[in-house]
Design an enzyme around this catalytic site. Structure first.
Site, PDB file in Angstrom:
ATOM      1  N   SER A  39       1.887   0.196  43.630  1.00 12.00           N
ATOM      2  CA  SER A  39       1.064  -0.641  44.492  1.00 12.00           C
ATOM      3  C   SER A  39       1.698  -0.776  45.874  1.00 12.00           C
ATOM      4  CB  SER A  39       0.914  -2.026  43.854  1.00 12.00           C
ATOM      5  OG  SER A  39       0.159  -2.866  44.710  1.00 12.00           O
ATOM      6  N   ASN A  93      10.112  -3.718  53.931  1.00  8.34           N
ATOM      7  CA  ASN A  93       8.759  -3.972  54.431  1.00  8.34           C
ATOM      8  C   ASN A  93       8.448  -5.458  54.442  1.00  8.34           C
ATOM      9  OD1 ASN A  93       6.380  -4.922  52.517  1.00  8.34           O
ATOM     10  ND2 ASN A  93       7.855  -3.807  51.240  1.00  8.34           N
ATOM     11  N   ASN A 141       0.273  -9.249  40.451  1.00  7.75           N
ATOM     12  CA  ASN A 141       1.487  -9.229  41.282  1.00  7.75           C
ATOM     13  C   ASN A 141       2.038 -10.653  41.419  1.00  7.75           C
ATOM     14  OD1 ASN A 141       3.513  -8.876  43.106  1.00  7.75           O
ATOM     15  ND2 ASN A 141       2.279  -7.802  44.634  1.00  7.75           N
ATOM     16  N   CYS A 195       5.594 -10.691  45.010  1.00  4.85           N
ATOM     17  CA  CYS A 195       5.650 -10.220  46.394  1.00  4.85           C
ATOM     18  C   CYS A 195       6.723 -11.003  47.158  1.00  4.85           C
ATOM     19  CB  CYS A 195       4.307 -10.370  47.092  1.00  4.85           C
ATOM     20  SG  CYS A 195       4.446  -9.889  48.833  1.00  4.85           S
ATOM     21  N   LYS A 205       3.503  -7.866  37.178  1.00  6.89           N
ATOM     22  CA  LYS A 205       4.552  -7.229  37.993  1.00  6.89           C
ATOM     23  C   LYS A 205       5.613  -8.258  38.341  1.00  6.89           C
ATOM     24  CE  LYS A 205       5.479  -3.954  41.654  1.00  6.89           C
ATOM     25  NZ  LYS A 205       4.888  -3.020  42.622  1.00  6.89           N
ATOM     26  N   THR A 254       9.896  -5.023  45.006  1.00  4.92           N
ATOM     27  CA  THR A 254      10.988  -4.861  45.973  1.00  4.92           C
ATOM     28  C   THR A 254      11.956  -6.049  45.897  1.00  4.92           C
ATOM     29  OG1 THR A 254       9.593  -5.912  47.634  1.00  4.92           O
ATOM     30  CG2 THR A 254       9.553  -3.512  47.554  1.00  4.92           C
ATOM     31  N   GLY A 280      12.944   1.870  47.512  1.00 10.57           N
ATOM     32  CA  GLY A 280      13.522   3.205  47.651  1.00 10.57           C
ATOM     33  C   GLY A 280      14.749   3.392  46.772  1.00 10.57           C
ATOM     34  N   GLY A 298      10.695   1.725  41.024  1.00 11.38           N
ATOM     35  CA  GLY A 298      11.824   1.391  41.894  1.00 11.38           C
ATOM     36  C   GLY A 298      12.652   2.621  42.194  1.00 11.38           C
TER      37      GLY A 298
END
Ligand code: RRO
Length: 321
Positions: free
Chosen positions: A36, A84, A143, A146, A180, A208, A234, A261
């Site tokens: 997502s 982000n 989610n 976030c 999530k 993240t 990342g 991830g």
């Protein structure tokens, strides 16, 4: 080879591989999805790869109503990843159903709709708006994690009871629910158990991680969100994600897991599945190479073939011995 047995050393002779997996009640043609937030709300990636070939396309988290998101800049590259602070920008679920889902359907994609909210009622409205959606939508990813909402200070995913309340409300979608979660808490196993009890068929691990980049020349945070920072993704977070999947699978072996991830190649996907995931999502790597998810899909099948693994699902939990 039996379930959770050890793959043999790579050979040149490949075996035929069954790529299909299940995530709870959802059958997927293969284990590799987009993550997502990394492939838009619609068929944006469709010009680079066949979306119908992926296990599923997971769209960016949506609320029932439009939401403007955070000020620019929203992305900052960091060593081995990216930060982000997009801030959940979107045009709302009504717009998505009318204008973007049809393109995904036309592309032959299997779709997972990700939803978010500031309050339980927001999630309930978002879930309700998905009720009766096109059958291409096979699940809703709730989610709860976030990092760019209230500066990451009040994540539902950090509180087992609040997370469960949201998941329960999302039953309004009438779709299988995947929750999530976040690795920014030492309570992730507790939260996973709680959302499962509340009706989640699976957990998606992980979102993240909370992070910040400062520009020394300006003595200020780089991202437009300023002191609220952003979410790190990342390869930098891959070992954290693998560890989280491993821990949750060890504690709750019956709970389906979607691992996400820092996956950039087939080996990263194999790691995640061996840790206990049923399926995986590929995200940040798609920004540099939009075909990454499809490359991971074909690479995973090739890895299994050359290691004598006749079904991707057999790899689940192999690393637990
Ligand atoms: O939109 C975002 O800022 C965002 C979301 Br919804 C999320 O779940 N994770 C993330 O890193 N960014």
């Amino acid at each position: 080879m039996g379930r959770s047995s050890t793959p043999r050393a790579a050979g040149t002779e490949g075996v035929a591989v069954d790529p299909a997996v299940r995530v709870g009640s959802v059958s997927l043609s293969n284990a590799v999805m987009t993550a997502s937030g990394t492939s838009g709300h619609g068929d944006e990636l469709g010009r680079y790869l066949d979306l119908g070939a992926l296990g599923a396309v997971v769209v960016k988290s949506m609320m029932a109503e439009p939401w403007p998101g955070n000020p620019a800049p929203r992305l900052a590259p960091v060593p081995a990843g990216m930060l982000n602070s997009v801030g959940l920008q979107g045009d709302g679920i009504g717009h998505w159903l009318d204008r973007e889902l049809p393109d995904l359907r036309a592309a032959g994609a299997t779709v997972v709709a990700s939803i978010w909210g500031r309050h339980v009622q927001d999630y309930e409205r978002a879930a309700g708006a998905l009720q009766g959606a096109d059958p291409a939508v096979v699940a809703v990813e709730v989610n709860l994690s976030c990092p760019n909402l209230d500066g990451g200070k009040h994540l539902f995913a950090h509180d087992p009871r609040a997370a469960a309340e949201v998941v329960e409300a999302c039953g309004a979608a009438g779709l299988p629910r995947w929750a999530k979660l976040s690795a920014n808490t030492d309570r992730v196993v507790e939260v996973a158990a709680s959302v499962a009890e509340a009706g989640a068929e699976a957990v998606t691990l992980v979102n993240t991680l909370l992070g910040m980049v400062i520009d020394p020349d300006r003595a200020a945070p780089v991202l437009g969100s300023g002191p609220a920072g952003g979410g790190l993704s990342g390869p930098a977070i891959h070992p954290v994600a693998v560890r989280t999947v491993f821990d949750v699978h060890a504690a709750l072996p019956g709970l389906p897991i979607v691992g996400v991830g820092g996956i950039v190649d087939a080996r990263g996907a194999v790691e995640m599945i061996m840790a206990g995931a049923d399926a995986v999502q590929v995200g940040t790597a798609s920004f540099a190479e939009p075909r990454t998810a499809d490359m991971v899909r074909t690479g995973l099948e090739h890895w299994c073939s050359t290691h004598g693994v006749r079904a991707v699902a057999e790899l689940k939990g192999c690393a637990h011995g």
